[in-house]
Design a protein around this motif. Structure first.
Motif: not given
Length: 523
Positions: A76-78, A183-190, A207-213, A322-323
């Motif tokens: 998310p947020g990539c 890992h962030s490059s193996q995201w579990n979308h389920e 992480a800077v994109q994942i955290v706020p997402s 902010p997140a």
């Protein structure tokens, strides 16, 4: 050497065989060039090979589609932190980028379009992960073993890039963690993160994109931060319909926009590589950004780096701070030490409960996993050759590994601009090398020991004054011994000049030996 018969040869694509003399064996398909990877580097290599009239090549891809890191990283947020119009090939400008900084989906779609536009589908071999590549000196060729079969090739082009193999720390108790780990490059979308206690390990660009997402939906977000990063505002916006219409009607305006972005980035280089002190103004902007978004003094202290900006990659975000300041977030200003069931124990001994662990801990960059699978003329692997750190001549070729041409090789990374610029320079070098081999009647080449040593001595001398060396941090750019084997200590223009053409005085040429039996027949 006797000519081979057509039935001994399997071609992946249309068009005549060109360039180098061949040696074949029955049942094993042979190509002029085998490219490893179908990200920007591999797709770019395919385009340049076809444009040079070389159609006898394959692109070996371990996955089931093109895209490389932009296929694998779908968290998310990539999104890219380089402007869209600069993060594209000069030969495939895109007038329809939706935002000034485009997301993962748009970039992956772009690579799919380039693949189709330039006719690369017949050359692609999906689900062909390279398990071994070995130089056969007696036949002057590469033997490439993949999960989909064996190939031989005159030239091997590794284009796997540095961000292809995720790195997860070996933590005590991690295997017994009862929840989900990835890992962030193996995201579990389920996995639905709603209402879960989520731990994010790492504070880099992912992480800077994942955290706020994910922060608004989780019950609790715990960020394990070994080292904070400097963050600047990301000035992102939607590209208007009018701009797109102008770019489509007048393609020169797209090229002009790209050139302007290139020039701006080139102007920044001097501060990174020669005068790090010039980054003080940028650091003050980052400090102001932090102060404006984080009002709690204790949290602000945790998020304030103790090294000069630019030493690690500068992060871009309007939403990260902010997140972290939200009521359901906590920043643990130490690394993760061990896992005890669902309890995560930090280096400072504090304990934190989690249902999910997400590692944003980067990739194997300075210890390229492919290096353990590539074996040179003396049977030694690249990993063994590079035990003291990766080195190559002009970021492309390595002594002892004939006809091996890297795309995004050692010391070709950038800290401030678009890697596409470096990729295109290395592709220029590759094509000139293949042209040179044909013109001089040689089969293969490898850098001389002297040329490779002098290039890297000069490179490391320049590296000594860069912000990556003097900035006071430890980054993924460096080996355990502190050697920077990743970044280029100069401008992209300087690298393009350095790789414009191949200098034969830097190389030893290899000609295929004609077997004695063939000599007698010819006599």
């Amino acid at each position: 050497m006797a000519a081979s018969t057509p039935k001994q040869r399997t071609r992946p694509g249309p068009g005549p065989a060109t360039d180098l003399p061949q040696a074949h064996e029955p049942q094993v398909p042979h190509v002029k060039v085998a490219v490893i990877g179908s990200g920007f580097g591999g797709i770019g290599a395919g385009v340049r090979l076809r444009r040079a009239g070389i159609t006898d090549f394959v692109i070996l891809e371990r996955a089931g589609s093109v895209g490389g890191t932009w296929r694998d990283n779908s968290y998310p947020g990539c999104a890219c932190d380089v402007p869209s119009h600069l993060y594209s090939f000069s030969f495939a400008l895109n007038p329809d980028w939706p935002r000034s900084f485009s997301g993962q989906g748009e970039i992956r779609d772009y690579l799919e379009r380039v693949t189709d536009t330039f006719g690369l589908r017949p050359h692609l071999r999906f689900n062909h992960e390279v398990t071994e590549a070995r130089w056969e000196s007696e036949r002057t060729r590469w033997r490439v073993t993949t999960t989909g079969g064996v190939w031989t090739a005159d030239v091997l082009v590794p284009a796997t890039g540095p961000l292809s193999d995720p790195q997860i720390p070996d933590l005590p108790g991690l295997a017994e963690f009862p929840g989900q780990v990835f890992h962030s490059s193996q995201w579990n979308h389920e996995l639905d993160l709603t209402g879960k206690r989520v731990a994010v390990v790492g504070t880099g660009a992912s992480a800077v994109q994942i955290v706020p997402s994910i922060q608004p939906k989780v019950a609790r977000l715990t960020l394990f931060q070994r080292t904070p990063g400097w963050v600047l505002p990301k000035v992102d916006r939607e590209i208007s319909a009018l701009e797109k219409r102008v770019h489509r009607a007048l393609p020169a305006t797209t090229a002009l926009r790209r050139a302007a972005l290139f020039a701006i980035r080139e102007l920044q280089v001097d501060a990174f590589v020669r005068r790090p002190g010039a980054l003080k103004l940028v650091q003050r902007l980052a400090e102001r950004h932090l102060a404006q978004q984080i009002h709690d003094p204790e949290l602000r202290a945790k998020l304030t780096p103790d090294y000069r900006i630019g030493c690690k990659r500068i992060l871009l975000s309007q939403t990260y701070y902010p997140a972290l300041a939200a009521p359901n977030s906590e920043v643990v200003a130490t690394g993760l030490r061990e896992v005890r069931g669902s309890t995560l124990v930090a280096d400072d001994g504090s304990e934190h409960e989690a249902d999910v662990i997400i590692f944003g801990t980067g990739f194997h960059v300075t210890d390229m996993p492919l290096g353990r699978r590539v074996f040179g003329a003396d049977g030694q692997s690249l990993a063994e050759e590079w035990k003291d750190g990766m080195e190559a001549l002009r970021g492309s070729t390595v002594r002892g590994f004939p006809n091996l041409f890297f795309v995004i090789g050692p010391n070709t990374g950038l800290g401030n601009s678009s890697m596409i610029l470096m990729i295109e320079s290395q592709l220029n070098y590759l094509i000139d090398a293949l042209t040179t081999l044909r013109s001089v009647g040689a089969t293969a080449l490898q850098p001389t020991e002297r040329a490779q040593r002098h290039w890297n001595q000069r490179l490391q001398h320049k590296m000594a004054r860069t912000v990556w060396t003097t900035g006071g941090c430890r980054s993924w750019y460096l080996t355990e011994e502190g050697k920077n084997t990743t970044l280029w200590p100069g401008s992209t223009g300087a690298f393009r000049r350095a790789t414009r053409s191949l200098d034969l005085t830097e190389y030893d040429l290899i000609k295929r030996q004609v077997p004695a039996a063939a000599q007698e027949v010819n006599a």
